[in-house]
Design a protein around this motif. Structure first.
Motif, PDB file in Angstrom:
ATOM      1  N   TYR C  66      11.025  51.665  41.934  1.00 19.09           N
ATOM      2  CA  TYR C  66      10.211  51.756  43.224  1.00 19.09           C
ATOM      3  C   TYR C  66      10.176  50.634  44.138  1.00 19.09           C
ATOM      4  O   TYR C  66      10.345  50.698  45.226  1.00 19.09           O
ATOM      5  CB  TYR C  66       8.868  51.922  42.708  1.00 19.09           C
ATOM      6  CG  TYR C  66       8.447  53.304  42.099  1.00 19.09           C
ATOM      7  CD1 TYR C  66       8.542  54.468  42.864  1.00 19.09           C
ATOM      8  CD2 TYR C  66       8.062  53.322  40.630  1.00 19.09           C
ATOM      9  CE1 TYR C  66       8.254  55.564  42.058  1.00 19.09           C
ATOM     10  CE2 TYR C  66       7.767  54.463  40.179  1.00 19.09           C
ATOM     11  CZ  TYR C  66       7.621  55.846  41.114  1.00 19.09           C
ATOM     12  OH  TYR C  66       7.559  56.893  40.111  1.00 19.09           O
ATOM     13  N   GLU C  67      11.108  49.624  43.680  1.00 15.91           N
ATOM     14  CA  GLU C  67      11.545  48.406  44.534  1.00 15.91           C
ATOM     15  C   GLU C  67      12.634  48.929  45.532  1.00 15.91           C
ATOM     16  O   GLU C  67      12.760  48.796  46.645  1.00 15.91           O
ATOM     17  CB  GLU C  67      11.983  47.272  43.915  1.00 15.91           C
ATOM     18  CG  GLU C  67      10.833  46.617  42.817  1.00 15.91           C
ATOM     19  CD  GLU C  67      11.040  45.687  42.087  1.00 15.91           C
ATOM     20  OE1 GLU C  67      10.326  44.752  41.698  1.00 15.91           O
ATOM     21  OE2 GLU C  67      12.503  45.516  41.707  1.00 15.91           O
ATOM     22  N   ARG C  68      13.572  49.773  44.834  1.00 19.68           N
ATOM     23  CA  ARG C  68      14.601  50.527  45.674  1.00 19.68           C
ATOM     24  C   ARG C  68      14.020  51.374  46.734  1.00 19.68           C
ATOM     25  O   ARG C  68      14.205  51.358  47.823  1.00 19.68           O
ATOM     26  CB  ARG C  68      15.520  51.308  44.684  1.00 19.68           C
ATOM     27  CG  ARG C  68      16.462  50.054  43.944  1.00 19.68           C
ATOM     28  CD  ARG C  68      17.430  51.066  43.195  1.00 19.68           C
ATOM     29  NE  ARG C  68      17.791  50.657  41.828  1.00 19.68           N
ATOM     30  CZ  ARG C  68      17.842  51.220  40.773  1.00 19.68           C
ATOM     31  NH1 ARG C  68      17.544  52.527  40.694  1.00 19.68           N
ATOM     32  NH2 ARG C  68      18.007  50.547  39.890  1.00 19.68           N
ATOM     33  N   THR C  70      11.082  51.219  48.169  1.00 21.67           N
ATOM     34  CA  THR C  70      10.157  50.401  49.098  1.00 21.67           C
ATOM     35  C   THR C  70      11.242  49.893  50.143  1.00 21.67           C
ATOM     36  O   THR C  70      11.082  50.083  51.398  1.00 21.67           O
ATOM     37  CB  THR C  70       9.627  49.249  48.293  1.00 21.67           C
ATOM     38  OG1 THR C  70       8.692  49.709  47.302  1.00 21.67           O
ATOM     39  CG2 THR C  70       8.707  48.480  49.412  1.00 21.67           C
ATOM     40  N   GLU C  71      12.335  49.389  49.546  1.00 19.66           N
ATOM     41  CA  GLU C  71      13.366  48.982  50.726  1.00 19.66           C
ATOM     42  C   GLU C  71      14.065  50.091  51.333  1.00 19.66           C
ATOM     43  O   GLU C  71      14.436  49.821  52.600  1.00 19.66           O
ATOM     44  CB  GLU C  71      14.670  48.141  49.996  1.00 19.66           C
ATOM     45  CG  GLU C  71      14.007  46.762  49.030  1.00 19.66           C
ATOM     46  CD  GLU C  71      15.091  45.783  49.072  1.00 19.66           C
ATOM     47  OE1 GLU C  71      16.086  45.921  49.676  1.00 19.66           O
ATOM     48  OE2 GLU C  71      14.741  44.670  48.771  1.00 19.66           O
ATOM     49  N   GLU C  74      11.283  51.374  53.902  1.00 18.85           N
ATOM     50  CA  GLU C  74      11.160  50.450  55.025  1.00 18.85           C
ATOM     51  C   GLU C  74      12.281  50.425  55.990  1.00 18.85           C
ATOM     52  O   GLU C  74      12.160  50.409  57.232  1.00 18.85           O
ATOM     53  CB  GLU C  74      10.988  49.035  54.636  1.00 18.85           C
ATOM     54  CG  GLU C  74      10.936  48.015  55.565  1.00 18.85           C
ATOM     55  CD  GLU C  74      10.617  46.515  55.005  1.00 18.85           C
ATOM     56  OE1 GLU C  74      10.084  46.367  53.782  1.00 18.85           O
ATOM     57  OE2 GLU C  74      11.246  45.594  55.534  1.00 18.85           O
TER      58      GLU C  74
END
Lengths: 99, 222, 100
Positions: C66-68, C70-71, C74
């Motif tokens: 989920y970090e990927r 988010t990036e 954005e």
């Protein structure tokens, strides 16, 4: 599914080769089947082209999408399983040529 | 410094094998970033808190029990099974699972004595969330995505399933617009079970194909 | 050389880690934001994937799932002009300040 120009070029059972197209952007054809020969297992119908959708495009013309079946022994050098094992992937028509 | 995401202090050496790895107990960089995105999107009227909350709840409401119901119905009703294999979306709609128009199409692959299917997405982590809920971490891991296509028998062995050499293993790599659900084989000795009892034998992993359904406990001797 | 996300058959002897992490609230939120933006025609899954695939390879491997996301979300909505990077950074700073 989406509407497309013309019908699908391939039918179940046709032998096809996956092209190695030099597309820099977003593609759905994994590297390990590029250049490999397989058999059409199933025709899914036309779908919008993700290579265009990924950049805000319309995805048109829609591309016929196929489930293509490959022999594991022909895909992986040194595959250790039996000769009947298969790997199958969905491939868009513009990535395929008759084999 | 918009590019400096400062994740170094909470990233994790096992990041490659653990998809949720670099979060910590405090509100980390990404948690804050998501909070900022949500605040801006709602302040600007691009979407509402309610819409986001509903989406959370809709996804949380999905679980492998949904897929298990579909499988159990296919085990007891051969005509339903035929419709499921021919047009999965239409067939599962009969059980009340109406797919939104923007959902990917669904294809069900049947395991038999001669063929065993295993699902992976090597490019991403595509998964039939609609019928199984959120994918497990291992499904999204780089290790599973690497190994499932080249060593499917080694993968199922790790999940406790030794596939016989005379069974054709078919790995389905969901590369495009189709999501795949495995219809596992009905275990032997389940003739007397109800549809609900059968559904309880159907595990998430058996619908991905890394293992088989539970085998029922033998009836206690009188 | 396949690109970093094109993962099939990459050599590894690692066993599959079957432990599950407890999903965090922000992960649920970002997943929901993606769905809602999708429904509004502001973010196609193809675009989300292109954004993920554009993450620098070593970061791709280090980041959580989920970090990927988010990036990528954005970068795509900034590219489309839905939000600007500057206002996201400013909102981040405001939220940090409030929480102290």
């Amino acid at each position: 599914m989406a509407s497309s120009v013309g019908g699908p070029k391939f039918r179940r059972g046709d032998r096809v080769r996956v092209l190695s197209l030099d597309v820099k952007g977003h593609v759905r054809t994994p590297w390990y089947i590029q250049g490999k020969t397989g058999v059409i297992e199933r025709s899914h119908g036309p779908y919008l082209n993700p290579e265009s959708l990924a950049y805000g495009g319309s995805g048109l013309p829609a591309q016929p999408l196929y489930l293509v079946r490959f022999n594991q022994l022909e895909v992986w050098e040194g595959y250790t399983g039996p000769g009947d094992d298969r790997v199958l992937a969905d491939v868009f028509e513009h990535w395929l040529e008759p084999a | 410094m918009s590019n400096q995401h400062g994740h170094g202090d909470h990233s994790n050496e096992q990041g490659s094998s653990h998809p949720g790895a670099s979060q910590d107990a405090e509100l980390g960089h990404y948690a804050r970033r998501v909070q900022a995105l949500e605040a801006l999107l709602t302040e600007k009227g691009i979407c509402t808190q309610g819409e986001i909350q509903r989406a959370v709840e809709e996804t949380e409401a999905r679980s492998p029990a949904d897929g298990a119901r579909v499988v159990a119905r296919a085990w007891v009703d051969s005509e339903f099974k035929a419709r499921l294999l021919a047009n999965a979306k239409a067939a599962v709609a009969e059980l009340g699972y109406e797919a939104a128009a923007d959902l990917p199409d669904l294809v069900v692959a049947e395991n038999t004595d001669k063929q065993h299917h295993l699902v992976v997405c090597t490019l991403c982590s595509c998964y039939p969330t609609w019928l199984l809920g959120r994918p497990p971490d291992w499904y999204k891991s780089l290790t599973y995505r690497s190994r499932a296509v080249v060593d499917p028998r080694g993968v199922t062995r790790e999940f406790g399933l030794e596939l016989e050499p005379n069974v054709e293993v078919r790995v389905l790599d969901s590369t495009a617009d189709i999501r795949y659900l495995v219809l596992p084989q009905r275990p032997d000795g389940t003739e007397g079970l109800s549809e609900e009892e059968l559904a309880r034998l159907v595990t998430r992993d058996s619908m991905v194909g890394v293992s088989n359904p539970h085998v029922p406990e033998p009836a206690p001797a009188d | 050389m396949p690109r970093v996300h094109d993962r099939g058959g990459w050599p590894t002897d690692e066993p599959i880690d079957r432990s599950e992490h407890q999903i965090m609230d922000w992960e649920l939120r970002v997943s929901a934001i993606r769905q809602v933006l999708g429904q509004k025609g502001l973010l196609r899954s193809d675009e989300l994937r292109r954004g993920i695939e554009s993450i620098e390879p070593s970061r791709y491997e280090a980041l959580g799932y989920y970090e990927r996301w988010t990036e990528s979300i954005e970068s795509i909505i900034v590219e489309k002009g839905v939000l600007t990077r500057k206002e996201i950074d400013q909102k981040m700073a405001d939220l940090e300040a409030q929480s102290r």
